[in-house]
Design a protein around this motif. Structure first.
Motif, PDB file in Angstrom:
ATOM      1  N   ASP A 174       2.650   2.184   9.533  1.00 54.94           N
ATOM      2  CA  ASP A 174       2.182   3.387  10.454  1.00 54.94           C
ATOM      3  C   ASP A 174       1.002   3.141  11.086  1.00 54.94           C
ATOM      4  OD1 ASP A 174       4.528   4.515   9.310  1.00 54.94           O
ATOM      5  OD2 ASP A 174       3.468   6.085   8.277  1.00 54.94           O
TER       6      ASP A 174
ATOM      7  N   TRP B 235      -6.841  14.261  -2.510  1.00 57.95           N
ATOM      8  CA  TRP B 235      -7.637  12.998  -1.862  1.00 57.95           C
ATOM      9  C   TRP B 235      -6.894  12.470  -1.156  1.00 57.95           C
ATOM     10  CZ3 TRP B 235      -5.361   8.625  -3.093  1.00 57.95           C
ATOM     11  CH2 TRP B 235      -4.399   8.565  -4.048  1.00 57.95           C
ATOM     12  N   PHE B 236      -5.733  12.525  -0.613  1.00 56.14           N
ATOM     13  CA  PHE B 236      -4.985  11.371   0.481  1.00 56.14           C
ATOM     14  C   PHE B 236      -4.779  12.221   1.629  1.00 56.14           C
ATOM     15  CE2 PHE B 236      -1.883   8.841   2.075  1.00 56.14           C
ATOM     16  CZ  PHE B 236      -2.289   7.554   1.846  1.00 56.14           C
TER      17      PHE B 236
ATOM     18  N   LEU C 171      -2.909  13.561   4.304  1.00 56.89           N
ATOM     19  CA  LEU C 171      -1.905  13.641   5.325  1.00 56.89           C
ATOM     20  C   LEU C 171      -1.799  14.795   6.092  1.00 56.89           C
ATOM     21  CD1 LEU C 171       1.404  12.391   2.972  1.00 56.89           C
ATOM     22  CD2 LEU C 171       0.044  11.198   4.324  1.00 56.89           C
TER      23      LEU C 171
ATOM     24  N   PRO D 238       1.290   3.268   4.784  1.00 54.22           N
ATOM     25  CA  PRO D 238       0.244   3.286   5.546  1.00 54.22           C
ATOM     26  C   PRO D 238       0.056   2.155   6.378  1.00 54.22           C
ATOM     27  CG  PRO D 238      -0.447   4.115   3.175  1.00 54.22           C
ATOM     28  CD  PRO D 238       1.220   3.476   3.452  1.00 54.22           C
ATOM     29  N   ASP D 239       0.294   0.878   6.312  1.00 49.71           N
ATOM     30  CA  ASP D 239      -0.064   0.089   6.929  1.00 49.71           C
ATOM     31  C   ASP D 239       1.041  -0.337   8.112  1.00 49.71           C
ATOM     32  OD1 ASP D 239      -2.271  -0.625   5.331  1.00 49.71           O
ATOM     33  OD2 ASP D 239      -1.656  -2.659   4.949  1.00 49.71           O
TER      34      ASP D 239
ATOM     35  N   TRP E 290      -8.462   2.687  -3.627  1.00 46.36           N
ATOM     36  CA  TRP E 290      -9.175   2.701  -2.278  1.00 46.36           C
ATOM     37  C   TRP E 290      -9.648   4.085  -1.905  1.00 46.36           C
ATOM     38  CZ3 TRP E 290     -10.300  -2.126  -1.312  1.00 46.36           C
ATOM     39  CH2 TRP E 290     -10.475  -2.477  -0.079  1.00 46.36           C
ATOM     40  N   VAL E 291      -8.952   4.995  -2.001  1.00 45.85           N
ATOM     41  CA  VAL E 291      -9.235   6.241  -1.211  1.00 45.85           C
ATOM     42  C   VAL E 291     -10.028   7.418  -2.167  1.00 45.85           C
ATOM     43  CG1 VAL E 291      -8.180   8.281  -0.236  1.00 45.85           C
ATOM     44  CG2 VAL E 291      -7.398   5.897   0.545  1.00 45.85           C
TER      45      VAL E 291
ATOM     46  N   GLN F 263      -3.728   3.135  -3.566  1.00 41.94           N
ATOM     47  CA  GLN F 263      -4.433   4.173  -2.890  1.00 41.94           C
ATOM     48  C   GLN F 263      -5.360   4.911  -3.535  1.00 41.94           C
ATOM     49  OE1 GLN F 263      -4.303   4.328   0.419  1.00 41.94           O
ATOM     50  NE2 GLN F 263      -2.598   2.870   0.868  1.00 41.94           N
TER      51      GLN F 263
ATOM     52  N   VAL G   2       5.256   7.136   1.884  1.00 45.20           N
ATOM     53  CA  VAL G   2       4.313   6.770   3.019  1.00 45.20           C
ATOM     54  C   VAL G   2       3.891   5.266   3.227  1.00 45.20           C
ATOM     55  CG1 VAL G   2       1.992   7.335   3.599  1.00 45.20           C
ATOM     56  CG2 VAL G   2       3.451   9.106   2.246  1.00 45.20           C
TER      57      VAL G   2
ATOM     58  N   ASP H 288       0.779  -1.117  -0.075  1.00 47.54           N
ATOM     59  CA  ASP H 288      -0.045  -0.001   0.055  1.00 47.54           C
ATOM     60  C   ASP H 288       0.843   1.336  -0.046  1.00 47.54           C
ATOM     61  OD1 ASP H 288      -1.712  -1.947   0.739  1.00 47.54           O
ATOM     62  OD2 ASP H 288      -2.929  -0.923   2.015  1.00 47.54           O
TER      63      ASP H 288
ATOM     64  N   TRP I  23      -6.502   5.073  11.023  1.00 47.99           N
ATOM     65  CA  TRP I  23      -5.396   5.337  10.396  1.00 47.99           C
ATOM     66  C   TRP I  23      -5.074   6.967  10.478  1.00 47.99           C
ATOM     67  CZ3 TRP I  23      -6.207   9.807   7.149  1.00 47.99           C
ATOM     68  CH2 TRP I  23      -7.339   9.746   6.592  1.00 47.99           C
TER      69      TRP I  23
ATOM     70  N   ASP J 106       1.609  13.597  10.979  1.00 42.18           N
ATOM     71  CA  ASP J 106       1.870  12.231  10.321  1.00 42.18           C
ATOM     72  C   ASP J 106       3.047  12.608   9.179  1.00 42.18           C
ATOM     73  OD1 ASP J 106       1.443   9.607   9.508  1.00 42.18           O
ATOM     74  OD2 ASP J 106      -0.140   9.890   7.991  1.00 42.18           O
TER      75      ASP J 106
HETATM   76  N1  FO1 Z   1      -7.612   6.191   4.113  1.00 47.41           N
HETATM   77  C1  FO1 Z   1      -8.766   7.137   3.738  1.00 47.41           C
HETATM   78  O1  FO1 Z   1      -9.595   6.498   3.488  1.00 47.41           O
HETATM   79  N2  FO1 Z   1      -8.323   8.251   3.248  1.00 47.41           N
HETATM   80  C2  FO1 Z   1      -7.228   9.035   3.277  1.00 47.41           C
HETATM   81  O2  FO1 Z   1      -7.193  10.100   2.899  1.00 47.41           O
HETATM   82  C3  FO1 Z   1      -6.192   8.147   4.143  1.00 47.41           C
HETATM   83  C4  FO1 Z   1      -5.051   8.726   4.486  1.00 47.41           C
HETATM   84  C5  FO1 Z   1      -3.895   7.973   4.867  1.00 47.41           C
HETATM   85  C6  FO1 Z   1      -2.603   8.551   5.246  1.00 47.41           C
HETATM   86  C7  FO1 Z   1      -1.786   7.768   5.945  1.00 47.41           C
HETATM   87  C8  FO1 Z   1      -2.011   6.755   6.506  1.00 47.41           C
HETATM   88  O3  FO1 Z   1      -1.162   6.153   6.943  1.00 47.41           O
HETATM   89  C9  FO1 Z   1      -3.319   6.070   5.832  1.00 47.41           C
HETATM   90  C10 FO1 Z   1      -4.088   6.525   5.217  1.00 47.41           C
HETATM   91  N3  FO1 Z   1      -5.260   6.132   4.756  1.00 47.41           N
HETATM   92  C11 FO1 Z   1      -6.530   6.741   4.219  1.00 47.41           C
HETATM   93  C12 FO1 Z   1      -5.635   4.776   5.192  1.00 47.41           C
HETATM   94  C13 FO1 Z   1      -4.939   3.740   3.892  1.00 47.41           C
HETATM   95  O4  FO1 Z   1      -5.444   4.223   2.481  1.00 47.41           O
HETATM   96  C14 FO1 Z   1      -5.618   2.335   3.847  1.00 47.41           C
HETATM   97  O5  FO1 Z   1      -6.853   2.142   4.294  1.00 47.41           O
HETATM   98  C15 FO1 Z   1      -4.792   1.326   3.768  1.00 47.41           C
HETATM   99  O6  FO1 Z   1      -3.776   1.385   2.917  1.00 47.41           O
HETATM  100  C16 FO1 Z   1      -5.286   0.086   3.613  1.00 47.41           C
HETATM  101  O7  FO1 Z   1      -4.844  -0.975   4.644  1.00 47.41           O
END
Ligand code: FO1
Length: 335
Positions: A50, A88-89, A91, A47-48, A158-159, A155, A45, A36, A66, A95
């Motif tokens: 972190d 859309w992401f 941060l 995400p998982d 998903w996002v 991402q 970055v 991811d 998250w 973080d």
């Molecule tokens: N998930 C979202 O639904 N929207 C976001 O804007 C978003 C930002 C984000 C930033 C840092 C981070 O560590 C995780 C973040 N996530 C966000 C979660 C992530 O996209 C996913 O849920 C995972 O990658 C799936 O495991």
């Protein structure tokens, strides 16, 4: 007891909180999904990783699951004022510091595993958190847009798109060339039990298993491998796992996911395993939610010991009870 857990983001992290409560003396190694990971604003970055680190270290935004608690978004707003996205992401400022430290250390030549260890020195998650690989692996999703098939970063699917269109394929780009991070194979070989939390079976656990050597190491470890269904009542407990399951031709049912991981072949006792070829089945045991009790017979017919117990991680007690059921099933299959 030495426990190895393959973990994605939110579901994996919450499960680990329950594991620490249920088995406070266990030596826990977490192999985290890095498919991811995304490069944004020149920063790496993860995400998982972190999400696991912040959740177990007390820094997570509990509502979202998250990102950081008490977060602000000044940097993101300033970037947007320059017209620099993606917007859309989300941060946040706190973080951002993590990604800056990580990127700086990677730039100085440290591998991701060493960087993760350094970040964890602050958060003290109480587990050993290892990235699945130090090599870059990036999950891409094939979708149709404007009449054309194209691949986008996970991402973005998903996002940004909220998995709103069908996924035709999910590809962990780079996985074939990736090597397990230092300590991953050793942790699996030294484990007493391996757990698959109710993480996404395709883009989280599936991506970890796509790193050559990891699936075979689990199959050869000769210890119980127990999974918990992320599907309850034919729908994902959280997230949009059904969309990516469809991409790999798997129905969104607790039994279908168990068969996707596959039942372990009869294996020698710990330490006596020989190398396997191909893509060995992994599961000795599978927990389904009580509402899916009807699935137990189908899973057992596939050679996987199965029990129905409550699987909703509504709070720490409920999650710890799930973990205890998984560890009890491990002892049952070991006997
Ligand atoms: N998930 C979202 O639904 N929207 C976001 O804007 C978003 C930002 C984000 C930033 C840092 C981070 O560590 C995780 C973040 N996530 C966000 C979660 C992530 O996209 C996913 O849920 C995972 O990658 C799936 O495991």
């Amino acid at each position: 007891m030495r426990i190895v857990v393959l973990a994605g983001g939110i579901g994996g992290a919450r499960f680990l909180r329950g594991l620490k409560a249920a088995a406070p003396d266990a030596d826990i190694t977490v192999i985290g999904n890095t498919g991811d990971d995304i490069h944004l604003f020149g920063l790496k970055v993860c995400p998982d990783l972190d999400t696991v680190m912040y959740t177990l270290g007390g820094g997570i935004n509990e509502e979202q699951g998250w990102g950081r608690a008490d977060e602000t978004f000044r940097v993101k707003e300033e970037l947007a004022a320059y017209g620099v996205g993606p917007e859309w992401f989300g941060l946040g400022d706190r973080d951002f510091a993590t990604h800056i430290v990580r990127t700086q250390m990677l730039g100085a030549g440290y591998p991701l595993s060493a960087v993760t260890e350094a970040l964890c020195a602050r958060w003290k998650p109480g587990v050993r958190l290892l990235p699945m690989s130090d090599d870059r692996v990036e999950t891409h999703v094939a979708i149709d847009e404007d009449g054309e098939r194209k691949a986008i970063h996970f991402q973005e699917y998903w996002v940004r798109m909220r998995a709103s269109v069908p996924a035709h394929a999910v590809v962990p780009v780079g996985a074939e060339q990736a090597k397990p991070a230092p300590g991953v194979l050793e942790a699996i070989a030294g484990a007493d039990v391996v757990l698959f939390p109710p993480s996404n079976p395709v883009v989280s656990i599936g991506t970890i298993l796509a790193v050559p050597g990891i699936r075979a190491a689990i199959a050869d470890a000769g210890v119980p491998v127990i999974g918990l269904s992320p599907i309850v009542g034919d729908a994902p407990v959280r997230g949009m796992a059904d969309k990516v399951l469809a991409a790999v031709g798997v129905e969104s049912t607790a039994a279908a996911v168990a068969k996707y991981y596959g039942g372990a072949e009869r294996r020698p006792s710990k330490g006596g395993g020989g190398r396997r070829k191909g893509s060995p089945g992994l599961l000795d045991g599978w927990l389904v939610d009580s509402v899916d009790a009807d699935a137990v017979a189908e899973v057992e017919a596939a050679g996987i010991r199965c029990r129905a117990v409550p699987l909703m991680m509504t709070d720490l007690d409920a999650t710890a009870a799930m973990v205890r059921a998984a560890l009890a099933l491990a002892e049952e299959v070991r006997a």
